[in-house]
Write a protein that holds these residues in place. Structure first.
Motif, PDB file in Angstrom:
ATOM      1  N   PRO A 191     -12.437  34.122   6.307  1.00  7.53           N
ATOM      2  CA  PRO A 191     -12.273  35.610   6.584  1.00  7.53           C
ATOM      3  C   PRO A 191     -11.701  36.254   7.849  1.00  7.53           C
ATOM      4  CG  PRO A 191     -14.573  35.234   6.141  1.00  7.53           C
ATOM      5  CD  PRO A 191     -14.026  33.770   6.202  1.00  7.53           C
ATOM      6  N   GLU A 192     -12.149  35.262   8.859  1.00  9.25           N
ATOM      7  CA  GLU A 192     -11.649  35.651  10.299  1.00  9.25           C
ATOM      8  C   GLU A 192     -10.368  35.453  10.518  1.00  9.25           C
ATOM      9  OE1 GLU A 192     -14.151  33.728   9.475  1.00  9.25           O
ATOM     10  OE2 GLU A 192     -15.915  34.320  10.416  1.00  9.25           O
ATOM     11  N   ILE A 193      -9.407  34.770   9.791  1.00 12.36           N
ATOM     12  CA  ILE A 193      -8.083  34.596   9.869  1.00 12.36           C
ATOM     13  C   ILE A 193      -7.211  34.804   8.793  1.00 12.36           C
ATOM     14  CG2 ILE A 193      -6.238  32.723  10.675  1.00 12.36           C
ATOM     15  CD1 ILE A 193      -8.566  32.762  12.590  1.00 12.36           C
ATOM     16  N   PRO A 194      -6.572  35.912   8.616  1.00 14.90           N
ATOM     17  CA  PRO A 194      -5.959  36.351   7.495  1.00 14.90           C
ATOM     18  C   PRO A 194      -4.681  35.225   7.041  1.00 14.90           C
ATOM     19  CG  PRO A 194      -5.916  38.288   8.854  1.00 14.90           C
ATOM     20  CD  PRO A 194      -6.402  37.084   9.627  1.00 14.90           C
ATOM     21  N   TYR A 195      -4.433  35.086   5.924  1.00 18.08           N
ATOM     22  CA  TYR A 195      -3.689  34.248   5.526  1.00 18.08           C
ATOM     23  C   TYR A 195      -2.284  34.628   4.842  1.00 18.08           C
ATOM     24  CZ  TYR A 195      -4.701  35.317   0.528  1.00 18.08           C
ATOM     25  OH  TYR A 195      -5.086  35.842  -0.762  1.00 18.08           O
ATOM     26  N   SER A 196      -1.405  33.783   4.913  1.00 19.91           N
ATOM     27  CA  SER A 196      -0.117  34.109   4.030  1.00 19.91           C
ATOM     28  C   SER A 196       0.096  33.228   2.829  1.00 19.91           C
ATOM     29  CB  SER A 196       0.961  34.090   5.017  1.00 19.91           C
ATOM     30  OG  SER A 196       2.229  33.675   4.111  1.00 19.91           O
ATOM     31  N   ILE A 197       0.061  33.558   1.793  1.00 28.83           N
ATOM     32  CA  ILE A 197       0.267  32.628   0.390  1.00 28.83           C
ATOM     33  C   ILE A 197       1.516  31.787   0.516  1.00 28.83           C
ATOM     34  CG2 ILE A 197       1.356  34.287  -1.260  1.00 28.83           C
ATOM     35  CD1 ILE A 197      -1.236  32.568  -2.907  1.00 28.83           C
ATOM     36  N   GLU A 198       2.833  32.453   0.988  1.00 25.20           N
ATOM     37  CA  GLU A 198       3.958  31.742   1.308  1.00 25.20           C
ATOM     38  C   GLU A 198       3.762  30.612   2.314  1.00 25.20           C
ATOM     39  OE1 GLU A 198       3.692  35.080   1.651  1.00 25.20           O
ATOM     40  OE2 GLU A 198       5.001  35.622  -0.311  1.00 25.20           O
ATOM     41  N   ASP A 199       3.326  30.850   3.558  1.00 22.76           N
ATOM     42  CA  ASP A 199       2.924  29.820   4.257  1.00 22.76           C
ATOM     43  C   ASP A 199       2.120  28.553   3.779  1.00 22.76           C
ATOM     44  OD1 ASP A 199       4.139  31.220   6.205  1.00 22.76           O
ATOM     45  OD2 ASP A 199       2.625  31.729   7.298  1.00 22.76           O
ATOM     46  N   VAL A 200       1.120  29.022   3.041  1.00 20.42           N
ATOM     47  CA  VAL A 200       0.096  28.023   2.412  1.00 20.42           C
ATOM     48  C   VAL A 200       1.197  27.320   1.458  1.00 20.42           C
ATOM     49  CG1 VAL A 200      -1.720  27.562   0.963  1.00 20.42           C
ATOM     50  CG2 VAL A 200      -2.152  29.142   2.398  1.00 20.42           C
ATOM     51  N   ALA A 201       1.821  27.731   0.652  1.00 18.87           N
ATOM     52  CA  ALA A 201       2.731  27.067  -0.422  1.00 18.87           C
ATOM     53  C   ALA A 201       3.732  26.116   0.198  1.00 18.87           C
ATOM     54  CB  ALA A 201       3.491  27.969  -1.219  1.00 18.87           C
ATOM     55  N   GLN A 202       4.154  26.677   1.446  1.00 17.96           N
ATOM     56  CA  GLN A 202       5.278  25.806   2.197  1.00 17.96           C
ATOM     57  C   GLN A 202       4.595  24.662   3.043  1.00 17.96           C
ATOM     58  OE1 GLN A 202       6.701  27.858   5.460  1.00 17.96           O
ATOM     59  NE2 GLN A 202       8.567  26.670   5.936  1.00 17.96           N
ATOM     60  N   PHE A 203       3.367  24.740   3.396  1.00 15.47           N
ATOM     61  CA  PHE A 203       2.562  23.695   3.932  1.00 15.47           C
ATOM     62  C   PHE A 203       2.457  22.599   2.991  1.00 15.47           C
ATOM     63  CE2 PHE A 203      -1.835  22.280   4.254  1.00 15.47           C
ATOM     64  CZ  PHE A 203      -1.889  21.626   5.377  1.00 15.47           C
ATOM     65  N   LEU A 204       1.971  23.157   1.527  1.00 10.34           N
ATOM     66  CA  LEU A 204       1.714  22.170   0.408  1.00 10.34           C
ATOM     67  C   LEU A 204       2.960  21.459   0.218  1.00 10.34           C
ATOM     68  CD1 LEU A 204      -0.710  24.358  -1.515  1.00 10.34           C
ATOM     69  CD2 LEU A 204      -1.276  22.536  -0.328  1.00 10.34           C
ATOM     70  N   HIS A 205       4.143  22.190   0.366  1.00  8.95           N
ATOM     71  CA  HIS A 205       5.333  21.455  -0.092  1.00  8.95           C
ATOM     72  C   HIS A 205       5.831  20.288   0.726  1.00  8.95           C
ATOM     73  CE1 HIS A 205       6.334  22.546  -4.016  1.00  8.95           C
ATOM     74  NE2 HIS A 205       5.975  23.957  -3.618  1.00  8.95           N
ATOM     75  N   GLN A 206       5.412  20.689   2.222  1.00  8.50           N
ATOM     76  CA  GLN A 206       5.675  19.693   3.390  1.00  8.50           C
ATOM     77  C   GLN A 206       4.957  18.693   3.300  1.00  8.50           C
ATOM     78  OE1 GLN A 206       4.613  22.295   6.662  1.00  8.50           O
ATOM     79  NE2 GLN A 206       6.762  23.296   6.981  1.00  8.50           N
ATOM     80  N   ARG A 207       3.551  18.758   2.849  1.00  2.00           N
ATOM     81  CA  ARG A 207       2.712  17.544   2.413  1.00  2.00           C
ATOM     82  C   ARG A 207       3.364  16.617   1.607  1.00  2.00           C
ATOM     83  NH1 ARG A 207      -2.222  16.683   3.689  1.00  2.00           N
ATOM     84  NH2 ARG A 207      -2.691  15.893   1.595  1.00  2.00           N
ATOM     85  N   LYS A 208       3.736  17.214   0.336  1.00  2.00           N
ATOM     86  CA  LYS A 208       4.420  16.661  -0.709  1.00  2.00           C
ATOM     87  C   LYS A 208       5.707  15.770  -0.446  1.00  2.00           C
ATOM     88  CE  LYS A 208       5.072  17.025  -5.588  1.00  2.00           C
ATOM     89  NZ  LYS A 208       5.953  17.826  -6.611  1.00  2.00           N
ATOM     90  N   ALA A 209       6.418  16.527   0.459  1.00  2.00           N
ATOM     91  CA  ALA A 209       7.680  15.826   1.143  1.00  2.00           C
ATOM     92  C   ALA A 209       7.569  14.633   1.891  1.00  2.00           C
ATOM     93  CB  ALA A 209       8.584  17.053   1.532  1.00  2.00           C
ATOM     94  N   ARG A 210       6.347  14.676   2.456  1.00  2.00           N
ATOM     95  CA  ARG A 210       5.766  13.607   3.460  1.00  2.00           C
ATOM     96  C   ARG A 210       5.317  12.295   2.536  1.00  2.00           C
ATOM     97  NH1 ARG A 210       2.350  16.608   6.886  1.00  2.00           N
ATOM     98  NH2 ARG A 210       0.488  15.182   5.755  1.00  2.00           N
ATOM     99  N   GLY A 211       5.057  12.663   1.473  1.00  2.00           N
ATOM    100  CA  GLY A 211       4.572  11.631   0.326  1.00  2.00           C
ATOM    101  C   GLY A 211       3.217  11.555   0.134  1.00  2.00           C
ATOM    102  N   GLU A 212       2.499  12.930   0.433  1.00  2.00           N
ATOM    103  CA  GLU A 212       1.056  13.096   0.143  1.00  2.00           C
ATOM    104  C   GLU A 212       0.993  13.659  -1.140  1.00  2.00           C
ATOM    105  OE1 GLU A 212      -1.019  12.101   2.371  1.00  2.00           O
ATOM    106  OE2 GLU A 212      -0.399  12.360   4.275  1.00  2.00           O
TER     107      GLU A 212
END
Ligand code: F6P
Length: 343
Positions: A191-212
């Motif tokens: 709760p202390e750190i507001p999130y951006s759903i776009e950033d979260v989705a991008q982060f997940l795609h970066q992980r995927k692109a890296r082979g995770e």
């Protein structure tokens, strides 16, 4: 001396250990110990039970609270405060030990002002009570959440899915950050750190692109999007006697939104009340025992309007005025310092 003990607010593992220790120490001083059932509701109804060592001997490892609990605010309805003060007299209570979170401790503090000698012990799995390193139930909640996260990795990995895990904590992200760190979560939202759903989705795609092949995200039950407002789990907006909205279920909603945004197959698990149920960890048992003993020492010294607190390895007494003047949330610096692990 006749000393009353009550537990208020949500239950938490370790409450019984604190009650047991307080009874032992009270008897040691030669006092009569009285249990008040269901928190402040029991004081309004004069619902009491005698407490002797025989009643508490075997409860150190038992979760929940022998005295039962409720979310009752005796200052809410006209006449309740007078009823409560009258009952304290009728029950011949010389002192009161209130074990609970901010709400319960706020009532204890107000009662002190009205002439009822009270001391407090901090309990909440949320760990958001100030001036104490830990509150009763927090270590158990982190332990159970970590075990669940450890397990959820394997199913997420096997199916190459995104797993969202929701943990309780109200407006403090302590359980999420501690269990997420211990459980090797790939991202933790609090709760202390507001999130951006776009950033979260991008982060997940970066992980995927890296082979995770999979990802696991821990979310606290109260999370706030950067664009404002609060992401709510269930539609209902019920509030308790202290005005707190009922939380829970946000993990499911967030998972759905994220699945749509990222296109990644997603599942969600809400750990809910599981993490504050069952036996306390050894840490909670020991800390709660020390807090129960300390609280009785504080009563012996007439150190009213104060709370037993763990600071480092020391058990100390802190004024309730200072405790209630602040809320203990996760510092932004702490979150920033561990962000390098979100990769
Ligand atoms: O305050 C402790 C807590 O466990 C919160 O983390 C949670 O939001 C709330 O209690 C749940 O309350 P209840 O047991 O009333 O559903």
């Amino acid at each position: 001396m006749r000393v009353g003990i009550l537990t208020g607010g949500g239950d938490a593992p370790g409450l019984n250990a604190a009650i047991r220790a307080a009874v032992a120490k009270g008897e040691d001083y030669g006092w009569e110990m009285v249990g008040i059932r269901r928190g402040w509701a029991g004081l309004l109804d004069a619902d009491t039970t005698p407490l002797c060592w025989e009643d508490v001997e075997g409860i150190v490892a038992v979760g929940g609270t022998l005295l039962e609990t409720s979310r009752t605010n005796p200052f809410k309805r006209d006449g309740d405060e007078a009823l409560l003060l009258g009952n304290v007299e009728k029950m011949r209570l010389d002192a009161l030990l209130a074990i609970g979170g901010d709400d319960t401790l706020t009532v204890a503090h107000k009662l002190c002002r009205s002439g009822v000698p009270c001391v407090g012990v901090p309990k909440t799995m949320d760990n958001d009570v100030a001036l104490t390193d830990n509150t009763i139930g927090f270590d158990t909640a982190v332990t159970i959440s970590t075990e669940a996260i450890d397990r959820l990795h394997s199913t997420a990995r096997s199916h190459r899915r995104l797993m969202v895990v929701e943990v309780m904590g109200r407006d403090a992200g302590w359980v999420a950050i501690q269990s997420g760190l211990a459980g090797g979560a790939h991202l933790i939202l609090i709760p202390e750190i507001p999130y951006s759903i776009e950033d979260v989705a991008q982060f997940l795609h970066q992980r995927k692109a890296r082979g995770e092949t999979y990802s696991l995200i821990v979310v606290s039950e109260a999370i706030y999007p950067q664009e404002g407002g609060q992401l709510l789990g269930y539609e209902r907006r019920e509030v308790d006697a202290f005005g707190h909205v009922r939380l829970g279920g946000v993990g499911h909603i967030f998972a759905e939104l994220l699945e749509r945004k990222s296109g990644l197959e997603t599942r969600s698990t809400v750990l809910g009340h599981l993490v504050r149920s069952g036996p306390p960890t050894p840490f909670d048992r020991i800390m709660a025992t020390r807090m129960g003993v300390k609280a009785m020492e504080m009563i012996h010294q007439k150190g009213w309007d104060s709370m037993a607190a763990l600071q480092g390895t020391e058990m100390v007494a802190v004024p309730l005025t200072d405790v209630l003047a602040q809320s203990k949330t996760v510092p932004v610096e702490l979150y920033n310092s561990i962000k390098l692990l979100f990769r």
